[in-house]
Design an enzyme around this catalytic site. Structure first.
Site, mmCIF file in Angstrom:
data_model
loop_
_atom_site.group_PDB
_atom_site.id
_atom_site.type_symbol
_atom_site.label_atom_id
_atom_site.label_comp_id
_atom_site.label_asym_id
_atom_site.label_seq_id
_atom_site.Cartn_x
_atom_site.Cartn_y
_atom_site.Cartn_z
ATOM 1 N N GLY A 174 0.837 -1.181 0.000
ATOM 2 C CA GLY A 174 0.000 0.000 0.000
ATOM 3 C C GLY A 174 0.878 1.239 0.000
ATOM 4 O O GLY A 174 2.038 1.178 0.415
ATOM 5 N N GLN A 208 3.034 9.877 1.729
ATOM 6 C CA GLN A 208 4.288 9.121 1.632
ATOM 7 C C GLN A 208 5.086 9.446 0.369
ATOM 8 O O GLN A 208 6.262 9.109 0.270
ATOM 9 C CB GLN A 208 4.001 7.613 1.637
ATOM 10 C CG GLN A 208 3.488 7.109 2.957
ATOM 11 C CD GLN A 208 3.322 5.599 2.914
ATOM 12 O OE1 GLN A 208 2.341 5.094 2.382
ATOM 13 N NE2 GLN A 208 4.301 4.880 3.442
ATOM 14 N N CYS A 262 6.049 -0.476 7.282
ATOM 15 C CA CYS A 262 5.655 0.731 6.553
ATOM 16 C C CYS A 262 6.840 1.189 5.716
ATOM 17 O O CYS A 262 7.963 1.247 6.227
ATOM 18 C CB CYS A 262 5.255 1.812 7.555
ATOM 19 S SG CYS A 262 4.725 3.356 6.782
ATOM 20 N N LEU A 263 6.590 1.517 4.452
ATOM 21 C CA LEU A 263 7.683 1.961 3.577
ATOM 22 C C LEU A 263 8.350 3.226 4.105
ATOM 23 O O LEU A 263 9.516 3.475 3.834
ATOM 24 C CB LEU A 263 7.164 2.205 2.152
ATOM 25 C CG LEU A 263 6.690 0.953 1.398
ATOM 26 C CD1 LEU A 263 6.083 1.350 0.058
ATOM 27 C CD2 LEU A 263 7.828 -0.039 1.197
ATOM 28 N N HIS A 305 -4.314 0.757 7.659
ATOM 29 C CA HIS A 305 -2.959 1.333 7.729
ATOM 30 C C HIS A 305 -2.839 2.527 6.773
ATOM 31 O O HIS A 305 -2.330 3.586 7.153
ATOM 32 C CB HIS A 305 -1.938 0.234 7.382
ATOM 33 C CG HIS A 305 -0.513 0.688 7.383
ATOM 34 N ND1 HIS A 305 0.438 0.200 8.260
ATOM 35 C CD2 HIS A 305 0.141 1.582 6.597
ATOM 36 C CE1 HIS A 305 1.598 0.791 8.008
ATOM 37 N NE2 HIS A 305 1.450 1.620 7.005
ATOM 38 N N GLU A 306 -3.316 2.361 5.543
ATOM 39 C CA GLU A 306 -3.207 3.438 4.547
ATOM 40 C C GLU A 306 -4.138 4.606 4.888
ATOM 41 O O GLU A 306 -3.780 5.766 4.700
ATOM 42 C CB GLU A 306 -3.523 2.914 3.137
ATOM 43 C CG GLU A 306 -2.577 1.820 2.647
ATOM 44 C CD GLU A 306 -1.111 2.164 2.809
ATOM 45 O OE1 GLU A 306 -0.732 3.335 2.613
ATOM 46 O OE2 GLU A 306 -0.336 1.259 3.162
ATOM 47 N N HIS A 321 -2.590 6.943 7.171
ATOM 48 C CA HIS A 321 -1.640 7.867 6.544
ATOM 49 C C HIS A 321 -2.306 9.154 6.071
ATOM 50 O O HIS A 321 -1.732 10.237 6.218
ATOM 51 C CB HIS A 321 -0.957 7.207 5.332
ATOM 52 C CG HIS A 321 0.240 6.371 5.677
ATOM 53 N ND1 HIS A 321 1.330 6.869 6.340
ATOM 54 C CD2 HIS A 321 0.528 5.067 5.426
ATOM 55 C CE1 HIS A 321 2.246 5.909 6.491
ATOM 56 N NE2 HIS A 321 1.772 4.795 5.954
HETATM 57 ZN ZN ZN Z 1 2.695 2.992 5.976
#
Ligand code: ZN
Length: 191
Positions: free
Chosen positions: A45, A50, A105-106, A147-148, A151
């Site tokens: 995701g 991000q 998480c990226l 999770h997304e 963000h």
């Molecule tokens: Zn993340």
């Protein structure tokens, strides 16, 4: 085009993102770039903040998780998963039993933690053609979406950790914010 991913410590990750309109410039290119960036960094995701865009958009692909799963792994109710773009998502329901999943998480590389979240999330959102939907998601799909969705509200998965656990991670988090982390994808660090 592969975009650099914003690292933990950059204030954009903490700001609630703004909705967009259908005439948002370069939207289809942005969506293509988000997919390309997500897959290039082995993510499941990716959300607007991000990639340094303070807008309410995220992409997610739970189908690739199921595709790569070993036979003996756990089963999930959302098999075989979905691949979707969410624009201007608004959470209208969060319910069901909480369960634990090891999240990463990226934007917070090299850190994975067990996080508890409810089973079901219901969202009102627009797809990439600005068609309105209202859908309830479950399983790994609901997990990634939660999770997304966080963000675009300026939240991160580490916010759910107990204070002691978070304290133990602080050194690693400080290193990430200073760029002292080795990743195989391009990142933007806090200034
Ligand atoms: Zn993340």
């Amino acid at each position: 085009m592969i975009l650099p991913i914003v690292a933990y410590g950059n204030p954009i990750l903490r700001k609630p993102a703004a909705p967009i309109t259908a005439d948002y410039e370069g939207l289809s290119t942005l969506i293509d770039d988000m997919w390309e960036t997500m897959y290039a960094s082995n993510g499941v995701g990716l959300a607007g903040p991000q990639i340094n865009k303070p807008i309410r958009i995220f992409v997610m692909d739970s189908a690739q998780i199921f595709a790569n799963m070993e036979e003996e792994d756990e089963t999930y109710p959302d098999e075989p998963g979905i691949k979707k773009v969410f624009i201007n998502a608004k959470m209208v329901g969060l319910e069901g039993e909480e369960w634990v999943y090891n999240e990463g998480c990226l934007s917070i590389p090299k850190i994975r933690e067990d996080i508890q979240r409810p089973e079901l999330i219901t969202l009102e959102y627009l797809d990439e053609h600005f068609v309105q939907h209202k859908t309830t998601f479950t399983g790994l799909t609901a997990r990634i979406i939660q999770h997304e969705y966080d963000h675009i509200d300026g939240k991160l998965f580490i916010d759910y950790l107990k204070p002691l656990k978070k304290k133990l991670l602080q050194g690693k988090l400080n290193d990430i914010s200073k760029g002292k982390v080795k990743v195989d994808y391009k990142m933007i660090f806090a200034k």
